[in-house]
Design a protein around this motif. Structure first.
Motif, PDB file in Angstrom:
ATOM      1  N   VAL A  79      -2.883   6.276   4.260  1.00  0.00           N
ATOM      2  CA  VAL A  79      -3.434   6.223   5.620  1.00  0.00           C
ATOM      3  C   VAL A  79      -4.160   4.906   5.877  1.00  0.00           C
ATOM      4  CG1 VAL A  79      -5.057   7.294   7.231  1.00  0.00           C
ATOM      5  CG2 VAL A  79      -3.563   8.728   5.836  1.00  0.00           C
ATOM      6  N   LEU A  80      -5.086   4.543   5.000  1.00  0.00           N
ATOM      7  CA  LEU A  80      -5.866   3.321   5.227  1.00  0.00           C
ATOM      8  C   LEU A  80      -5.073   2.051   4.924  1.00  0.00           C
ATOM      9  CD1 LEU A  80      -9.337   4.396   3.806  1.00  0.00           C
ATOM     10  CD2 LEU A  80      -8.616   4.274   6.192  1.00  0.00           C
ATOM     11  N   GLY A  81      -4.095   2.144   4.050  1.00  0.00           N
ATOM     12  CA  GLY A  81      -3.277   0.985   3.731  1.00  0.00           C
ATOM     13  C   GLY A  81      -2.046   0.898   4.610  1.00  0.00           C
ATOM     14  N   THR A  82      -1.167   1.864   4.477  1.00  0.00           N
ATOM     15  CA  THR A  82       0.111   1.799   5.191  1.00  0.00           C
ATOM     16  C   THR A  82      -0.048   2.000   6.691  1.00  0.00           C
ATOM     17  OG1 THR A  82       1.214   2.664   3.220  1.00  0.00           O
ATOM     18  CG2 THR A  82       2.438   2.754   5.295  1.00  0.00           C
ATOM     19  N   VAL A  83      -0.583   3.144   7.085  1.00  0.00           N
ATOM     20  CA  VAL A  83      -0.642   3.480   8.518  1.00  0.00           C
ATOM     21  C   VAL A  83      -1.527   2.493   9.286  1.00  0.00           C
ATOM     22  CG1 VAL A  83      -1.306   5.250  10.190  1.00  0.00           C
ATOM     23  CG2 VAL A  83      -0.123   5.908   8.093  1.00  0.00           C
ATOM     24  N   MET A  84      -2.695   2.220   8.768  1.00  0.00           N
ATOM     25  CA  MET A  84      -3.615   1.318   9.469  1.00  0.00           C
ATOM     26  C   MET A  84      -3.013  -0.079   9.631  1.00  0.00           C
ATOM     27  SD  MET A  84      -6.559   1.121  10.852  1.00  0.00           S
ATOM     28  CE  MET A  84      -7.925   0.039  11.202  1.00  0.00           C
ATOM     29  N   THR A 128     -10.567  16.753  -8.555  1.00  0.00           N
ATOM     30  CA  THR A 128     -10.653  15.376  -9.028  1.00  0.00           C
ATOM     31  C   THR A 128     -10.477  14.403  -7.873  1.00  0.00           C
ATOM     32  OG1 THR A 128      -9.630  13.701 -10.445  1.00  0.00           O
ATOM     33  CG2 THR A 128      -8.203  15.471  -9.689  1.00  0.00           C
ATOM     34  N   GLN A 129     -11.152  13.281  -7.966  1.00  0.00           N
ATOM     35  CA  GLN A 129     -10.994  12.216  -6.970  1.00  0.00           C
ATOM     36  C   GLN A 129      -9.568  11.694  -6.946  1.00  0.00           C
ATOM     37  OE1 GLN A 129     -14.073  12.178  -4.847  1.00  0.00           O
ATOM     38  NE2 GLN A 129     -13.067  10.236  -4.685  1.00  0.00           N
ATOM     39  N   LEU A 130      -8.883  11.846  -8.043  1.00  0.00           N
ATOM     40  CA  LEU A 130      -7.519  11.346  -8.149  1.00  0.00           C
ATOM     41  C   LEU A 130      -6.600  11.967  -7.099  1.00  0.00           C
ATOM     42  CD1 LEU A 130      -6.122   9.348 -10.019  1.00  0.00           C
ATOM     43  CD2 LEU A 130      -5.552  11.244 -11.531  1.00  0.00           C
ATOM     44  N   SER A 131      -6.934  13.173  -6.672  1.00  0.00           N
ATOM     45  CA  SER A 131      -6.067  13.863  -5.711  1.00  0.00           C
ATOM     46  C   SER A 131      -6.079  13.228  -4.321  1.00  0.00           C
ATOM     47  CB  SER A 131      -6.474  15.337  -5.599  1.00  0.00           C
ATOM     48  OG  SER A 131      -7.762  15.448  -5.024  1.00  0.00           O
ATOM     49  N   VAL A 132      -7.084  12.431  -3.998  1.00  0.00           N
ATOM     50  CA  VAL A 132      -7.167  11.844  -2.658  1.00  0.00           C
ATOM     51  C   VAL A 132      -6.855  10.350  -2.619  1.00  0.00           C
ATOM     52  CG1 VAL A 132      -8.728  13.609  -1.759  1.00  0.00           C
ATOM     53  CG2 VAL A 132      -9.668  11.576  -2.849  1.00  0.00           C
ATOM     54  N   VAL A 133      -6.567   9.757  -3.759  1.00  0.00           N
ATOM     55  CA  VAL A 133      -6.195   8.335  -3.766  1.00  0.00           C
ATOM     56  C   VAL A 133      -4.891   8.147  -2.991  1.00  0.00           C
ATOM     57  CG1 VAL A 133      -5.543   6.371  -5.220  1.00  0.00           C
ATOM     58  CG2 VAL A 133      -7.381   7.904  -5.947  1.00  0.00           C
ATOM     59  N   HIS A 134      -3.974   9.076  -3.177  1.00  0.00           N
ATOM     60  CA  HIS A 134      -2.673   9.059  -2.505  1.00  0.00           C
ATOM     61  C   HIS A 134      -2.836   8.977  -0.981  1.00  0.00           C
ATOM     62  CE1 HIS A 134       1.456  10.398  -1.672  1.00  0.00           C
ATOM     63  NE2 HIS A 134       0.974  11.387  -0.959  1.00  0.00           N
ATOM     64  N   THR A 135      -3.617   9.885  -0.419  1.00  0.00           N
ATOM     65  CA  THR A 135      -3.773   9.907   1.038  1.00  0.00           C
ATOM     66  C   THR A 135      -4.596   8.722   1.542  1.00  0.00           C
ATOM     67  OG1 THR A 135      -5.612  11.449   0.766  1.00  0.00           O
ATOM     68  CG2 THR A 135      -3.475  12.394   1.303  1.00  0.00           C
ATOM     69  N   ALA A 180       2.951   5.770  -5.731  1.00  0.00           N
ATOM     70  CA  ALA A 180       2.747   5.745  -7.184  1.00  0.00           C
ATOM     71  C   ALA A 180       1.501   6.542  -7.583  1.00  0.00           C
ATOM     72  CB  ALA A 180       2.630   4.305  -7.674  1.00  0.00           C
ATOM     73  N   SER A 181       0.444   6.462  -6.781  1.00  0.00           N
ATOM     74  CA  SER A 181      -0.777   7.199  -7.124  1.00  0.00           C
ATOM     75  C   SER A 181      -0.570   8.705  -7.001  1.00  0.00           C
ATOM     76  CB  SER A 181      -1.960   6.742  -6.267  1.00  0.00           C
ATOM     77  OG  SER A 181      -1.756   7.058  -4.907  1.00  0.00           O
ATOM     78  N   GLY A 182       0.248   9.129  -6.052  1.00  0.00           N
ATOM     79  CA  GLY A 182       0.573  10.554  -5.948  1.00  0.00           C
ATOM     80  C   GLY A 182       1.352  11.037  -7.153  1.00  0.00           C
ATOM     81  N   TRP A 219       0.823  -1.210   0.000  1.00  0.00           N
ATOM     82  CA  TRP A 219       0.000   0.000   0.000  1.00  0.00           C
ATOM     83  C   TRP A 219       0.856   1.258   0.000  1.00  0.00           C
ATOM     84  CZ3 TRP A 219      -4.400  -0.047  -2.026  1.00  0.00           C
ATOM     85  CH2 TRP A 219      -5.253  -1.141  -1.899  1.00  0.00           C
ATOM     86  N   THR A 220       2.043   1.183   0.588  1.00  0.00           N
ATOM     87  CA  THR A 220       2.961   2.317   0.517  1.00  0.00           C
ATOM     88  C   THR A 220       3.357   2.568  -0.935  1.00  0.00           C
ATOM     89  OG1 THR A 220       3.832   1.833   2.716  1.00  0.00           O
ATOM     90  CG2 THR A 220       5.197   3.222   1.294  1.00  0.00           C
TER      91      THR A 220
END
Length: 151
Positions: free
Chosen positions: A47-52, A36-43, A18-20, A12-13
């Motif tokens: 957050v939900l993948g790496t940090v969680m 665009t929704q694309l701007s929040v895929v990165h965060t 890569a998405s950013g 997820w990192t």
């Protein structure tokens, strides 16, 4: 399970970074300056993948949550739900940048919505596993005193 959590967090990192980069390059190439929704895929992925998942890795190390099958199912469900959610956001965001009418498709919103539902199910499974494990961890007076000293 430790390896699964670690590898999932690492994956997820990579997706988040890569998405950013993809967002920056796609919007720059298309001279897109709108929302665009694309701007929040990165965060979302970081957050939900790496940090969680790293937090759950730490909790698992302390509480051995992986002894409960609901936790194992919760992690699998979490990864599936996040994939659906991020995938739907990515597709919608690309369509928005390209100014394609498909960006407003109910099908894309449905995929993201399904991803959120699956994430909710994962939360329930993980919380049930944490709750069950917390019930089994009872402190004796000596252990409670040791924990207070460590804090």
């Amino acid at each position: 399970m430790f390896t699964t959590l670690y590898r999932s967090a690492a994956a997820w990192t990579g997706v988040g970074l890569a998405s950013g980069l993809f967002y920056r390059e796609l919007t720059k190439h298309n001279a897109f300056t709108g929302q665009t929704q694309l701007s929040v895929v990165h965060t979302h992925t970081l957050v939900l993948g790496t940090v969680m998942l790293l937090l759950l890795l730490g909790l698992n190390a302390m509480l051995r949550l992986d002894l409960d099958r609901r936790f194992r199912w919760g992690i699998l469900t979490w990864n599936i739900g996040l994939t659906l959610t991020a995938g739907g956001m990515l597709v919608k965001g690309v369509f928005q940048v390209l100014q394609n009418a498909a960006a407003d498709s109910p099908a894309i919103a449905g995929v993201s919505g399904l991803g959120h539902i699956v994430l909710t199910l994962a939360f329930v499974l993980i919380f049930l596993a944490i709750g069950a494990r917390a019930k089994t961890l009872t402190d004796t007076p000596a252990q409670a005193g040791e924990q207070q000293l460590a804090v």
